[in-house]
Design an enzyme around this catalytic site. Structure first.
Site, PDB file in Angstrom:
ATOM      1  N   HIS A  59       0.370   0.227   9.688  1.00 19.75           N
ATOM      2  CA  HIS A  59      -1.159   0.561   9.079  1.00 19.75           C
ATOM      3  C   HIS A  59      -1.918   1.172  10.320  1.00 19.75           C
ATOM      4  CE1 HIS A  59       0.507  -2.567   6.563  1.00 19.75           C
ATOM      5  NE2 HIS A  59       0.206  -1.664   5.747  1.00 19.75           N
ATOM      6  N   HIS A  93       3.773   4.382   3.155  1.00 24.58           N
ATOM      7  CA  HIS A  93       4.850   4.065   3.728  1.00 24.58           C
ATOM      8  C   HIS A  93       6.239   5.005   3.178  1.00 24.58           C
ATOM      9  CE1 HIS A  93       2.369   0.889   5.532  1.00 24.58           C
ATOM     10  NE2 HIS A  93       2.183   0.306   4.254  1.00 24.58           N
ATOM     11  N   ASP A 147      -1.689  -8.526   0.613  1.00 20.94           N
ATOM     12  CA  ASP A 147      -0.391  -8.564  -0.076  1.00 20.94           C
ATOM     13  C   ASP A 147       0.175  -9.765  -0.796  1.00 20.94           C
ATOM     14  OD1 ASP A 147      -0.460  -6.154   1.684  1.00 20.94           O
ATOM     15  OD2 ASP A 147       1.311  -5.621   0.561  1.00 20.94           O
ATOM     16  N   GLY A 150       0.801  -1.131  -0.044  1.00 16.49           N
ATOM     17  CA  GLY A 150      -0.072  -0.064  -0.022  1.00 16.49           C
ATOM     18  C   GLY A 150       0.710   1.367   0.107  1.00 16.49           C
TER      19      GLY A 150
END
Lengths: 329, 207
Positions: free
Chosen positions: A218, A56, A109, A53
């Site tokens: 997250h 980051h 993922d 995602g």
């Protein structure tokens, strides 16, 4: 929500475009989506792809370049990229030597990267992968999805990247990547939460005097909450958990003090001051230290400590040249 | 029972329900996950909706496969591959038919459930969408075999799915991000089971 954005729907794309415009000598974006590859493809090496995602930064696009990744795929904020995007990335970087995927251990993922690998394998591209799972905050048992992949992933990019750059074959690059996974551990904490742009509000709340120990990248809940303590005590608490997980005694380590996005370097250095002293007390030799924002969680205030257990091979690969937007050696 | 045009209107209704319940699903996910289930599903079904007008004259298998591919390429996270695989497998199981009956629907739902099990390496009782879908499938099969009334079977199936969602409140998650919470996941219903239940309900409202 107060953010420097134009529209929540364009955050990822505008971020990638801005990054590519900042480092045109290093990276370019593929037309098919938020997929970043090296500006100049290098043949005759195992190609490394990672991603996850967005949110980051500088991971993962910042690690595309000589001695590290060949491609990074960015999903929407905190959401895995989709198989078609990953597949396009694999096709763009694939060489005769094959492709290694570095995947962080999250259900989404792993599934998306697996689907992409199946698509690429159907085209005859050799694809292998490692799953990073360095976060000691969560239990690794039959009853969970396993530990989360967090900041230690950057060491996998660096070391497997160096091995791939040297011309090693897929089996060897995979072996080295797995060796890093087996020897790297991380533990983090948060002082304040972060807000996913599309959600518009923080994913969790913390009182002014509270901190969350064991937070994920997250904003996932950690081990427990308690009152904020002095930095030294927090550093010890996180280190104790890491040191209890695998045996570091008498070993050399690489240390990463990773900021979560909203923590000033000043505070990260204060943490590192204690980490350095504490490891010395425990008889653990520090070979190299990295302090900075390597794997962030948007604007979360907090940090993580990563310890990588070293041997001769990993040390040499850690010292090998890397030249990427966010990591230079 | 249902032709291609009706299938596209069913898919459209599923999309409407997902858009309507977007915030609710995201809120459920914020308790035990990463607070994006509604957002991701809504994004995916928005893309699906754009493709529906071009699908009305296609066979049912093609429609479902297209929906699956679209979800896989737009939802992301875990839900994308799982729901995407479910629709693709359902489409493959039905094949090039333009009209489907109750038996076809059961075949498709069965293939969808098997697809989710395969992709997620999961089974019932792990606090996932399977906890709504498997009881629903079993009930639909049983009731339909007994009286061949598909609408009645689907209504019973939805009840079973709703009970499945309630059941997820009582168990510990062992799959997905919620599994990291261990016992702290008890008391919260699973967002994936909830969206599965909502989808079945949307199907029933059109059939």
């Amino acid at each position: 929500m107060k953010k420097l954005i134009n529209s929540v729907d364009n955050v990822e794309q505008e971020m990638i475009l801005g990054m590519v415009k900042a480092y045109p000598g290093y990276v370019k974006k593929l037309d098919c989506g938020n997929v970043v590859v090296r500006a100049k493809k290098k043949e005759d090496k195992v190609a490394l792809i990672s991603g996850g995602g967005s949110g980051h930064e500088p991971a993962h696009g910042g690690y595309v370049g000589e001695g590290m990744l060949d491609c990074a795929v960015a999903g929407t904020v905190f959401t895995s990229p989709t198989p078609d995007q990953i597949y396009e990335g694999i096709k763009a970087i694939a060489t005769d030597k094959g492709v290694l995927m570095v995947v962080k251990n999250y259900t989404g993922d792993v599934m998306n990267f697996e689907m992409a690998a199946e698509m690429a394998q159907a085209d005859g591209i050799p694809v292998e992968y490692v799953v990073t799972n360095d976060d000691v905050a969560v239990k690794d048992s039959l009853y969970t999805t396993g530990r989360r992949g967090v900041a230690g992933t950057v060491f996998v990019h660096k070391i497997a990247g160096a091995k791939a750059e040297s011309g090693a074959d897929l089996k060897e690059v995979h072996r080295v990547a797995q060796k890093v996974v087996d020897n790297v551990r991380t533990m983090g904490m948060a002082l304040t939460p972060c807000t996913v742009p599309a959600a518009g509000k923080p994913g969790f709340t913390l009182k002014d005097d509270e901190m969350e120990i064991g937070i994920g990248i997250h904003g996932e809940p950690g081990i427990h909450r308690e009152k904020v303590k002095p930095a030294d005590e927090i550093a010890e608490m996180l280190l104790d958990k890491i040191l209890a997980d695998i045996d570091y005694s008498g070993k050399e380590v690489a240390v990463m003090i990773n900021g979560s996005g909203g923590t000033p370097l000043m505070e990260l250095y204060i943490i590192n001051n204690k980490v350095n002293d504490y490891l010395k007390e425990k008889g653990i030799k520090i070979y190299k230290t990295y302090v900075g924002n390597y794997m962030t969680s948007i604007e979360m205030a907090g940090f993580s400590i990563t310890l990588l257990r070293l041997d001769k091979e990993i040390k040499e690969l850690l010292d090998a040249k890397a030249n990427t937007p966010a990591f230079k050696e | 029972m249902t032709d291609s045009k009706k299938i596209t209107s069913i898919i459209k209704e599923i999309g409407n329900v997902i858009q309507k319940e977007k915030d609710f699903l995201t809120e459920l996910d914020s308790f035990i996950g990463d607070a994006d289930h509604g957002i991701n599903m809504a994004r995916g079904f928005k893309e699906v909706e754009k493709k529906l007008p071009g699908l009305e004259d296609k066979d049912v298998g093609t429609i479902l496969k297209t929906v699956g591919m679209t979800l896989v390429s737009t939802v992301g996270g875990a839900s994308g591959p799982l729901y995407g695989t479910a629709f693709m497998k359902a489409g493959m199981a039905i094949g090039a038919k333009n009209d489907i009956d109750g038996d076809d629907f059961i075949t498709a739902l069965n293939a969808a459930v098997e697809g989710i099990k395969m992709r997620g390496k999961s089974h019932e009782g792990e606090k996932t969408m399977l906890d709504a879908l498997i009881p629903a499938l079993n009930t639909i099969k049983k009731v339909y075999e007994e009286n061949k009334d598909f609408k009645a079977a689907l209504e019973q199936g939805i009840k079973a799915a709703e009970e499945g969602v309630e059941y997820t409140k009582t168990i510990i998650a062992t799959k997905g991000r919620a599994s990291y919470l261990g016992e702290r996941s008890i008391g919260h219903q699973d967002p994936g089971a909830t969206s599965s239940y909502l989808m079945l309900k949307a199907i029933c409202s059109i059939i």
